[in-house]
Design a protein around this motif. Structure first.
Motif, PDB file in Angstrom:
ATOM      1  N   GLN A  10       3.865   1.908   7.279  1.00  0.00           N
ATOM      2  CA  GLN A  10       2.448   1.852   6.929  1.00  0.00           C
ATOM      3  C   GLN A  10       2.276   1.520   5.450  1.00  0.00           C
ATOM      4  OE1 GLN A  10       1.361   5.767   8.295  1.00  0.00           O
ATOM      5  NE2 GLN A  10       0.505   4.965  10.202  1.00  0.00           N
ATOM      6  N   ALA A  11       3.252   1.918   4.638  1.00  0.00           N
ATOM      7  CA  ALA A  11       3.128   1.706   3.198  1.00  0.00           C
ATOM      8  C   ALA A  11       3.743   0.389   2.750  1.00  0.00           C
ATOM      9  CB  ALA A  11       3.790   2.857   2.444  1.00  0.00           C
ATOM     10  N   GLY A  12       4.631  -0.199   3.534  1.00  0.00           N
ATOM     11  CA  GLY A  12       5.296  -1.415   3.124  1.00  0.00           C
ATOM     12  C   GLY A  12       6.272  -1.874   4.186  1.00  0.00           C
ATOM     13  N   GLU A  13       7.062  -2.878   3.827  1.00  0.00           N
ATOM     14  CA  GLU A  13       8.043  -3.421   4.756  1.00  0.00           C
ATOM     15  C   GLU A  13       9.443  -3.278   4.178  1.00  0.00           C
ATOM     16  OE1 GLU A  13       6.856  -6.967   7.354  1.00  0.00           O
ATOM     17  OE2 GLU A  13       5.797  -7.352   5.494  1.00  0.00           O
ATOM     18  N   PHE A  14      10.390  -2.951   5.066  1.00  0.00           N
ATOM     19  CA  PHE A  14      11.779  -2.888   4.654  1.00  0.00           C
ATOM     20  C   PHE A  14      12.293  -4.299   4.352  1.00  0.00           C
ATOM     21  CE2 PHE A  14      12.033   1.002   7.535  1.00  0.00           C
ATOM     22  CZ  PHE A  14      11.960   1.889   6.472  1.00  0.00           C
ATOM     23  N   ARG A  15      13.155  -4.395   3.347  1.00  0.00           N
ATOM     24  CA  ARG A  15      13.780  -5.672   3.021  1.00  0.00           C
ATOM     25  C   ARG A  15      15.259  -5.460   2.745  1.00  0.00           C
ATOM     26  NH1 ARG A  15      11.735  -9.030  -2.098  1.00  0.00           N
ATOM     27  NH2 ARG A  15      12.484  -7.142  -3.153  1.00  0.00           N
ATOM     28  N   PRO A  33       3.502  -3.802  -0.159  1.00  0.00           N
ATOM     29  CA  PRO A  33       4.680  -3.444  -0.952  1.00  0.00           C
ATOM     30  C   PRO A  33       5.961  -3.566  -0.138  1.00  0.00           C
ATOM     31  CG  PRO A  33       3.470  -1.486  -0.306  1.00  0.00           C
ATOM     32  CD  PRO A  33       2.621  -2.648   0.073  1.00  0.00           C
ATOM     33  N   LEU A  34       7.082  -3.728  -0.842  1.00  0.00           N
ATOM     34  CA  LEU A  34       8.390  -3.854  -0.214  1.00  0.00           C
ATOM     35  C   LEU A  34       9.223  -2.612  -0.470  1.00  0.00           C
ATOM     36  CD1 LEU A  34       9.276  -7.540  -1.159  1.00  0.00           C
ATOM     37  CD2 LEU A  34       8.266  -6.692   0.964  1.00  0.00           C
ATOM     38  N   ILE A  35      10.059  -2.282   0.503  1.00  0.00           N
ATOM     39  CA  ILE A  35      11.006  -1.173   0.366  1.00  0.00           C
ATOM     40  C   ILE A  35      12.391  -1.755   0.520  1.00  0.00           C
ATOM     41  CG2 ILE A  35      11.750   1.045   1.291  1.00  0.00           C
ATOM     42  CD1 ILE A  35       8.897   1.321   2.474  1.00  0.00           C
ATOM     43  N   GLN A 188       8.832   2.892  15.415  1.00  0.00           N
ATOM     44  CA  GLN A 188       7.745   3.662  14.833  1.00  0.00           C
ATOM     45  C   GLN A 188       7.617   3.337  13.347  1.00  0.00           C
ATOM     46  OE1 GLN A 188       9.186   7.573  15.739  1.00  0.00           O
ATOM     47  NE2 GLN A 188       8.949   7.305  17.951  1.00  0.00           N
ATOM     48  N   PRO A 189       6.489   3.603  12.735  1.00  0.00           N
ATOM     49  CA  PRO A 189       6.344   3.353  11.307  1.00  0.00           C
ATOM     50  C   PRO A 189       7.463   4.024  10.508  1.00  0.00           C
ATOM     51  CG  PRO A 189       4.211   3.848  12.252  1.00  0.00           C
ATOM     52  CD  PRO A 189       5.223   4.105  13.333  1.00  0.00           C
ATOM     53  N   GLY A 190       8.162   3.249   9.715  1.00  0.00           N
ATOM     54  CA  GLY A 190       9.244   3.776   8.902  1.00  0.00           C
ATOM     55  C   GLY A 190      10.572   3.927   9.598  1.00  0.00           C
TER      56      GLY A 190
END
Length: 307
Positions: A10-15, A33-35, A188-190
């Protein structure tokens, strides 16, 4: 062509390598934002069980899967699928987990100025628009074909997926049945994919992979098929057929499998199985040609497996 953004939060996307995510960032489809994530010991490499099973870390690159001689001997359909995917440059960056969690490749989805179901819109613009490369099995409101080549191959091997929250997810559990047009997968989110588990190969099994594409290199498959079989005493003792490029999720061709299981390995059996591969299809006005491609791929792979 293959990603390493393993799922969105919900806060960003994994990269990780970001081969899919980078394109979406450039187009403006993904703007949050990116994680950044990196490999851990339980998410990288190939780990063989004493009995011959295999666990592949989600951070393992497609190139590593394609080049592993032991993996190719035990799971040739998976190695061949990896070898045919994208370009050498992308295979050396893209990860197995990323490919499973690939976002849609539909041109309407990738256009930041067009709303669609996967971006919170109310309908699928491809259904009434240009859907030349879309589904031939209309299973739900979204008609974009699922983009993961590796998912179709792993489905043939009845692989199970482990995330940082859940274990023993089948490919069907992970990707759904195509009825949810608003989601690419059931993560799921995250939630992040950690590894993929492959069962012990069966004695005498063989497998092949083939794709139909519109140009010779660096192209998305129009249709792709992974065929896995044990042929003994002149008959198909085991058969697994899976296809990609034809539906919102990779499909197991169960009707074809039933037409082959225990039947003589001959031209008549194969012809019937190829007909069953397209049974129940619901092509869109522009995608009927994919059924001819599917029929041809199934015939070709089965003939080669029985040789």
């Amino acid at each position: 062509m293959t990603p390493s953004a393993m799922t969105a939060t919900q806060a960003g996307e994994f990269r990780a390598a970001g081969t899919d995510l980078s394109e979406r960032r450039r187009s403006g489809v993904s703007t949050g934002p990116l994680i950044d994530i990196s490999a851990a010991p339980d998410t990288i490499g190939r780990h063989w069980g004493a009995e011959g099973s295999l666990r592949i870390g989600a951070f393992t690159t497609i190139a590593a899967v394609a080049a592993d001689a032991r993996l190719a001997a035990a799971y040739p359909g998976i190695a061949a699928s990896a070898q045919g995917l994208a370009t050498p440059q992308i295979r050396h960056l893209a990860t197995l987990g990323g490919n499973l969690a690939h976002r849609s490749r539909c041109w309407y989805f990738l256009n930041p100025h067009i709303a669609c179901l996967k971006k919170g819109g109310s309908d699928c613009p491809a259904r009434s628009g240009n859907h030349l490369y879309h589904v031939a099995f209309d299973l739900g409101p979204c008609v974009a074909p699922h983009p993961s080549t590796m998912a179709a191959a792993l489905l043939a091997y009845e692989a199970q997926v482990t995330t940082d929250r859940r274990s023993s997810l089948t490919i069907g559990d992970l990707l759904g049945d195509g009825s949810n047009g608003g989601a690419d997968n059931a993560l799921q989110p995250g939630e992040m994919i950690k590894s993929i588990e492959l069962p012990v190969p069966l004695q005498g099994e063989r497998a092949l992979y083939k794709r139909a594409i519109s140009r010779t290199h660096a192209e998305w498959p129009l249709v792709e098929v992974c065929a896995r079989a044990v042929v003994s005493a002149g008959a198909f003792q085991l058969i697994r057929l899976t296809a990609g490029g034809i539906a919102p999720v990779p499909l197991r061709l169960s009707a074809s499998e039933a037409a082959l299981q225990g039947k003589p390995a001959n031209a008549a059996t194969i012809a019937n199985a190829a007909r069953q591969a397209i049974a129940g299809a619901k092509p869109l006005p522009m995608t009927g040609y994919k059924l001819d491609l599917l029929d041809g791929l199934v015939r070709d792979l089965l003939k080669r497996l029985m040789a």
